[in-house]
Write an enzyme that holds these catalytic residues in place. Structure first.
Site, PDB file in Angstrom:
ATOM      1  N   ASP A 148       0.813  -1.214   0.000  1.00  0.00           N
ATOM      2  CA  ASP A 148       0.000   0.000   0.000  1.00  0.00           C
ATOM      3  C   ASP A 148       0.849   1.268   0.000  1.00  0.00           C
ATOM      4  O   ASP A 148       2.075   1.219   0.162  1.00  0.00           O
ATOM      5  CB  ASP A 148      -0.959  -0.002   1.207  1.00  0.00           C
ATOM      6  N   ASN A 158      -7.613  -2.577  14.104  1.00  0.00           N
ATOM      7  CA  ASN A 158      -9.009  -2.866  13.719  1.00  0.00           C
ATOM      8  C   ASN A 158      -9.112  -4.088  12.799  1.00  0.00           C
ATOM      9  O   ASN A 158     -10.148  -4.350  12.220  1.00  0.00           O
ATOM     10  CB  ASN A 158      -9.626  -1.635  13.031  1.00  0.00           C
ATOM     11  N   GLU A 161      -9.569  -1.769   5.073  1.00  0.00           N
ATOM     12  CA  GLU A 161     -10.211  -1.426   6.337  1.00  0.00           C
ATOM     13  C   GLU A 161     -11.514  -2.211   6.518  1.00  0.00           C
ATOM     14  O   GLU A 161     -12.076  -2.715   5.534  1.00  0.00           O
ATOM     15  CB  GLU A 161     -10.540   0.079   6.345  1.00  0.00           C
ATOM     16  N   HIS A 197      -7.265  -4.573  10.029  1.00  0.00           N
ATOM     17  CA  HIS A 197      -6.974  -4.343   8.612  1.00  0.00           C
ATOM     18  C   HIS A 197      -5.712  -5.074   8.171  1.00  0.00           C
ATOM     19  O   HIS A 197      -4.805  -5.319   8.954  1.00  0.00           O
ATOM     20  CB  HIS A 197      -6.953  -2.859   8.250  1.00  0.00           C
TER      21      HIS A 197
END
Ligand code: GLP
Length: 252
Positions: A67, A136, A143, A138
């Protein structure tokens, strides 16, 4: 899913580095999937050491990073191109044309996503993909969401993610709101995946992720339960709440 628990982060990094060294040694044209963040730094350190000792080479290898922040390019201090240069590429013999990171500064970001996806497919997919995990759940910057996205795409970052990553910036306001991330389909097409989690702050998310085999796009890492060849490597601190199955000790 294979779960490896090591006594500390150093052993965990060594374990993962050796997985990469094996792929580098065995393949004529290894395609490595690389990650950023705090977690992989020890792995890269060990790969640099092995290269410096003459044990491995990257001259025949390709790499794809997961990313990049939208708006950050190869010269930006907090960009992942710079991170990769400073933590790995400048110390080893990768050919620069063989290392790939989405260009967060591309004039047409949608086109950049399509280009990146096509490139991964054109190279026959990834042999071994390194993943960290966000608080979280990810992976890359995929996400929590209602659905999984197959291909490289633009994503709006969670506030939690922006907060967690603010430590790499001068202030939270500087953290971009969007990123380009490899899609779940591209990650899942990797022949082998290793997810590394280090430190007590990862214990809660690792408990959630390993505590059920249900696949839920609200916990993106859960898709890994559907992959045939995943190794999860945690230090004891990250494994603190993990009770399922047996403990495996890493041997180096
Ligand atoms: C970042 C990256 C992920 C990384 C994760 C965990 O936002 N996009 O690829 O795995 O968050 O980061 P860290 O290793 O710093 O905890």
């Amino acid at each position: 899913m294979e779960v490896i628990i090591t006594k500390d982060r150093s052993e965990a990094s060594q374990y993962v580095a050796e997985m990469f060294m094996n792929v580098l040694a065995l393949k004529d044209r290894p395609v490595l999937g690389l990650a950023t963040g705090g977690t992989p730094k020890g792995v890269y350190g060990r790969l640099i050491d092995a290269y410096t000792r003459g044990e491995i080479t990257f001259h025949h290898a390709l790499s794809f990073n997961l990313d990049e922040y939208l708006g950050l390019g190869k010269d930006d201090e907090q960009g992942y191109a710079r991170y990769m240069k400073e933590n790995l590429f400048q110390f080893v013999d990768f050919k620069s044309e063989n290392t790939h990171i989405p260009n967060g500064k591309a004039p047409d970001p949608e086109k950049e996503c399509a280009r990146y996806s096509d490139l991964i497919h054109a190279q026959g997919g990834i042999d071994i993909q390194l993943l960290g995990i966000g608080d979280n759940g990810h992976i890359g910057f995929n996400e929590p969401a209602k659905t999984f996205k197959r291909h490289t795409h633009i994503v709006e970052l969670d506030e939690k993610t922006r907060e967690a990553n603010a430590r790499f910036f001068d202030k939270k306001d500087d953290v971009p709101f969007k990123a380009i991330t490899m899609g779940i389909g591209e990650i899942m097409q990797s022949r082998r995946i290793v997810l590394l989690a280090l430190g007590e702050h990862k214990a809660e998310i690792m408990e959630r992720f390993l505590g059920t085999e249900d696949i839920d796009p609200e916990l993106p890492a859960s898709i890994l339960h559907a992959h045939q060849h995943v190794t999860v490597v945690m230090d004891e601190a990250a494994a603190k709440n993990y009770r399922k199955g047996e403990k495996h000790e890493a041997t180096d």
